[in-house]
Design a protein around this motif. Structure first.
Motif, PDB file in Angstrom:
ATOM      1  N   ALA A  30     -12.345 -12.640  -9.270  1.00 23.83           N
ATOM      2  CA  ALA A  30     -11.175 -12.036  -8.630  1.00 23.83           C
ATOM      3  C   ALA A  30     -11.079 -10.564  -9.013  1.00 23.83           C
ATOM      4  N   VAL A  31     -10.373  -9.832  -8.172  1.00 27.52           N
ATOM      5  CA  VAL A  31     -10.133  -8.406  -8.439  1.00 27.52           C
ATOM      6  C   VAL A  31      -8.632  -8.167  -8.298  1.00 27.52           C
ATOM      7  N   ILE A  32      -8.052  -7.497  -9.285  1.00 28.81           N
ATOM      8  CA  ILE A  32      -6.644  -7.090  -9.173  1.00 28.81           C
ATOM      9  C   ILE A  32      -6.629  -5.565  -9.134  1.00 28.81           C
ATOM     10  N   ALA A  33      -6.033  -5.014  -8.087  1.00 28.90           N
ATOM     11  CA  ALA A  33      -5.934  -3.553  -7.982  1.00 28.90           C
ATOM     12  C   ALA A  33      -4.475  -3.148  -8.140  1.00 28.90           C
ATOM     13  N   ILE A  34      -4.241  -2.218  -9.047  1.00 27.03           N
ATOM     14  CA  ILE A  34      -2.887  -1.677  -9.238  1.00 27.03           C
ATOM     15  C   ILE A  34      -2.926  -0.235  -8.760  1.00 27.03           C
ATOM     16  N   HIS A  35      -2.163   0.049  -7.715  1.00 27.86           N
ATOM     17  CA  HIS A  35      -2.222   1.406  -7.169  1.00 27.86           C
ATOM     18  C   HIS A  35      -1.258   2.345  -7.867  1.00 27.86           C
ATOM     19  N   ASP A  36       0.039   1.990  -7.877  1.00 25.26           N
ATOM     20  CA  ASP A  36       1.019   2.946  -8.410  1.00 25.26           C
ATOM     21  C   ASP A  36       2.228   2.182  -8.945  1.00 25.26           C
ATOM     22  N   THR A  37       2.635   2.492 -10.166  1.00 25.76           N
ATOM     23  CA  THR A  37       3.776   1.787 -10.769  1.00 25.76           C
ATOM     24  C   THR A  37       4.939   2.732 -11.066  1.00 25.76           C
ATOM     25  N   THR A  38       5.013   3.841 -10.329  1.00 25.86           N
ATOM     26  CA  THR A  38       6.117   4.780 -10.552  1.00 25.86           C
ATOM     27  C   THR A  38       7.469   4.091 -10.333  1.00 25.86           C
ATOM     28  N   GLY A  48       0.469  -3.296  -5.804  1.00 32.44           N
ATOM     29  CA  GLY A  48      -0.763  -3.897  -6.312  1.00 32.44           C
ATOM     30  C   GLY A  48      -1.128  -5.084  -5.450  1.00 32.44           C
ATOM     31  N   LYS A  49      -2.332  -5.569  -5.604  1.00 33.84           N
ATOM     32  CA  LYS A  49      -2.762  -6.736  -4.823  1.00 33.84           C
ATOM     33  C   LYS A  49      -3.920  -7.398  -5.558  1.00 33.84           C
ATOM     34  N   GLY A  50      -4.046  -8.703  -5.385  1.00 36.24           N
ATOM     35  CA  GLY A  50      -5.174  -9.421  -5.962  1.00 36.24           C
ATOM     36  C   GLY A  50      -5.999 -10.058  -4.868  1.00 36.24           C
ATOM     37  N   VAL A  51      -7.308 -10.169  -5.077  1.00 32.41           N
ATOM     38  CA  VAL A  51      -8.117 -10.977  -4.169  1.00 32.41           C
ATOM     39  C   VAL A  51      -8.983 -11.924  -5.006  1.00 32.41           C
ATOM     40  N   GLY A  82       2.498  -7.621  -5.378  1.00 34.87           N
ATOM     41  CA  GLY A  82       1.758  -7.850  -4.133  1.00 34.87           C
ATOM     42  C   GLY A  82       1.025  -9.172  -4.221  1.00 34.87           C
ATOM     43  N   GLY A  83       0.809  -9.781  -3.082  1.00 34.78           N
ATOM     44  CA  GLY A  83       0.231 -11.118  -3.050  1.00 34.78           C
ATOM     45  C   GLY A  83      -1.228 -11.160  -3.471  1.00 34.78           C
ATOM     46  N   THR A  84      -1.725 -12.392  -3.618  1.00 32.36           N
ATOM     47  CA  THR A  84      -3.143 -12.632  -3.888  1.00 32.36           C
ATOM     48  C   THR A  84      -3.761 -13.305  -2.675  1.00 32.36           C
ATOM     49  N   ARG A  85      -4.828 -12.691  -2.178  1.00 36.49           N
ATOM     50  CA  ARG A  85      -5.544 -13.204  -1.008  1.00 36.49           C
ATOM     51  C   ARG A  85      -6.770 -13.980  -1.481  1.00 36.49           C
ATOM     52  N   MET A  86      -7.030 -15.125  -0.857  1.00 38.06           N
ATOM     53  CA  MET A  86      -8.285 -15.841  -1.152  1.00 38.06           C
ATOM     54  C   MET A  86      -9.092 -15.864   0.128  1.00 38.06           C
ATOM     55  N   TRP A  87     -10.334 -15.368   0.034  1.00 39.76           N
ATOM     56  CA  TRP A  87     -11.104 -15.162   1.265  1.00 39.76           C
ATOM     57  C   TRP A  87     -12.602 -15.235   0.967  1.00 39.76           C
ATOM     58  N   THR A  88     -13.366 -15.632   1.969  1.00 37.08           N
ATOM     59  CA  THR A  88     -14.831 -15.695   1.822  1.00 37.08           C
ATOM     60  C   THR A  88     -15.425 -14.324   2.171  1.00 37.08           C
ATOM     61  N   TYR A  89     -15.309 -13.392   1.276  1.00 38.37           N
ATOM     62  CA  TYR A  89     -15.826 -12.038   1.548  1.00 38.37           C
ATOM     63  C   TYR A  89     -17.344 -12.064   1.660  1.00 38.37           C
ATOM     64  N   LEU A 105      -5.297  -2.878   0.266  1.00 38.73           N
ATOM     65  CA  LEU A 105      -4.047  -3.642   0.335  1.00 38.73           C
ATOM     66  C   LEU A 105      -3.068  -3.184  -0.753  1.00 38.73           C
ATOM     67  N   ALA A 106      -3.595  -2.886  -1.941  1.00 36.97           N
ATOM     68  CA  ALA A 106      -2.720  -2.471  -3.054  1.00 36.97           C
ATOM     69  C   ALA A 106      -1.996  -1.160  -2.717  1.00 36.97           C
ATOM     70  N   ARG A 107      -2.725  -0.253  -2.123  1.00 35.00           N
ATOM     71  CA  ARG A 107      -2.123   1.037  -1.762  1.00 35.00           C
ATOM     72  C   ARG A 107      -1.027   0.837  -0.709  1.00 35.00           C
ATOM     73  N   GLY A 108      -1.309  -0.028   0.234  1.00 32.29           N
ATOM     74  CA  GLY A 108      -0.298  -0.346   1.258  1.00 32.29           C
ATOM     75  C   GLY A 108       0.971  -0.897   0.628  1.00 32.29           C
ATOM     76  N   MET A 109       0.816  -1.668  -0.455  1.00 30.57           N
ATOM     77  CA  MET A 109       1.995  -2.257  -1.099  1.00 30.57           C
ATOM     78  C   MET A 109       2.865  -1.180  -1.744  1.00 30.57           C
ATOM     79  N   THR A 110       2.235  -0.145  -2.301  1.00 32.53           N
ATOM     80  CA  THR A 110       3.021   0.955  -2.895  1.00 32.53           C
ATOM     81  C   THR A 110       3.923   1.568  -1.840  1.00 32.53           C
ATOM     82  N   TYR A 111       3.352   1.826  -0.676  1.00 35.92           N
ATOM     83  CA  TYR A 111       4.102   2.476   0.405  1.00 35.92           C
ATOM     84  C   TYR A 111       5.141   1.527   0.986  1.00 35.92           C
TER      85      TYR A 111
END
Ligand SMILES: NC(=O)C1=CN([C@@H]2O[C@H](COP(=O)(O)OP(=O)(O)OC[C@H]3O[C@@H](n4cnc5c(N)ncnc54)[C@H](O)[C@@H]3O)[C@@H](O)[C@H]2O)C=CC1
Ligand SMILES: O=C(O)CCC(=O)C(=O)O
Length: 366
Positions: free
Chosen positions: A27-35, A79-82, A41-48, A61-67
């Motif tokens: 899995a990957v967790i991306a944290i974009h901005d915590t100001t 942030g978002k997880g996959v 942000g949700g966690t997506r499970m997908w066959t990448y 997706l993480a950046r979109g969540m900040t906005y």
């Protein structure tokens, strides 16, 4: 582009790679901005297809969540997880608990929720390892699945977009092409049907289409035909990047308004839509209902408060179109500016030292 160049370009804070061989977790967790607060942000499970695709998805997706959080006026960051895997075959309690332990190790910097491929039950497994999870079962204090709230917010935002494009926010007799007939689209179409819109739907999963035909007598088209449909509004509710070089000239609509995250493949597509006179309701503004709903769990879920915040999506979409019109810029850029202004203003306020910072993380569900 190298990963660090990408992180630097959009100013990401952190990326976490999570691996547990026994549980089969990658899995990957991306944290974009915590100001504005902890990254939610949700966690997506997908066959990448590739690991790079998974990382890129988490980052975008993480950046979109900040906005999204910034425009919705929330006290959380982005942030978002996959999780790499097939949600139909690869799920287990161990997998989600292993993932939950990684979330716990971030000590509240990231709070998760459901996304495509994950469910309330998965969130309940994560809750066994960490309290930094929302979208859990109502018995643990949630308001239930977020999709109906997202659908309602998209409906409100679509009306605001219609007002701008057609001078009237009624959707009666408007032809609306709906891509994807999953849980958000189902909730959205319920409102559209009640208002007397003409719905044309598509999905790669026929039972979802059949459900809408049976309930509301909607029209259906094959998946690839949805871009060619003569319609007033195109509503993407399935995948990201559907507005791209291959589809943009096929669209016959005046408005794009749907729930899918990252609808524009690239920034340039926002500009092209503006030049074509298509009013694009920016995805992260119009689809904030689910985030508003899960974020409210951090305060002790209150449905009245959630509905009040979701109603504001109408005003937020109107404001974005006003800025776009005044400044002659694409609506996607207008939305980015609005979000960035709030983050910058609050970042300055937060630079004043407080001995004990007040945080939404004072919640505890157990
Ligand atoms: N559920 C929520 O509260 C939120 C969802 N979103 C976004 O909205 C979108 C829809 O979410 P949900 O309804 O929860 O997902 P879902 O998984 O219930 O529905 C998605 C539907 O799209 C269909 N689909 C997949 N590929 C397709 C294609 N090429 N053409 C046509 N249909 C296709 C699937 O078969 C499925 O029926 C996703 O992009 C999600 O990230 C965004 C914010 C919140
Ligand atoms: O809807 C959710 O479950 C949480 C919010 C989110 O991840 C999203 O808006 O994409």
């Amino acid at each position: 582009m190298s990963i660090f160049d990408y992180l630097e370009r959009y100013n990401y804070e952190q990326v976490v790679f999570c691996q547990d061989r026994d549980a089969g977790l990658r899995a990957v967790i991306a944290i974009h901005d915590t100001t504005l607060g902890p990254a939610l942000g949700g966690t997506r499970m997908w066959t990448y297809a590739t690991e790079e695709d998974a990382i890129e998805d988490a980052l975008r997706l993480a950046r979109g969540m900040t906005y999204k959080a910034a425009i919705a006026g929330l006290q959380v960051g982005g942030g978002k997880g996959v999780i790499i895997g097939d949600p139909k075959k690869d799920k287990s309690e161990a997998l989600f608990r292993a993932y939950g332990r990684y979330i716990q190790s971030l000590n509240g910097r990231y709070i998760t929720a459901e996304d495509v491929g994950t469910t309330e039950e998965d969130m309940d497994h994560i809750l066994m390892e960490t309290r930094y999870v929302t979208g859990v079962s109502p018995v643990f204090g949630s308001g239930g699945t977020p999709s109906p709230m997202t659908g309602y917010g998209v409906y409100k935002g679509m009306k605001a977009a219609a007002k701008f494009a057609f001078g009237d926010d009624s959707l009666r007799d408007r032809v609306i092409a709906v891509q994807g007939a999953g849980s958000v689209a189902y909730a959205l179409c319920q409102y559209l049907h009640q208002e007397g819109a003409h719905i044309i739907v598509t999905d790669i999963y026929q039972p979802h289409v059949d459900r809408m035909i049976e309930n509301w007598g909607v029209e259906a088209v094959p998946p690839d035909h949805i871009y060619d449909v003569d319609c007033d509004i195109f509503s993407p509710n399935a995948l990201g990047a559907v507005v791209n070089d291959q589809t943009i000239d096929r669209l016959k609509c005046k408005v794009i308004a749907g729930a899918a995250n990252n609808q524009l493949q690239d920034e340039i597509h926002g500009e092209i839509l503006m030049k074509k006179g298509i009013f694009y309701a920016p995805d992260y503004v119009i689809n904030a209902g689910g985030l508003i709903h899960v974020a409210d769990e951090l305060y002790g879920y209150n449905r009245t408060r959630v509905m009040q915040k979701i109603e504001r999506i109408y005003d937020n979409i109107s404001r974005v179109f006003q800025i776009a019109e005044q400044e002659q810029i694409p609506s996607s850029i207008a939305a980015d500016r609005l979000a960035e202004q709030r983050i910058q203003a609050l970042g300055r306020v937060k630079s004043t030292y407080l001995q004990q910072e007040r945080s939404v993380l004072s919640f505890d569900r157990r």
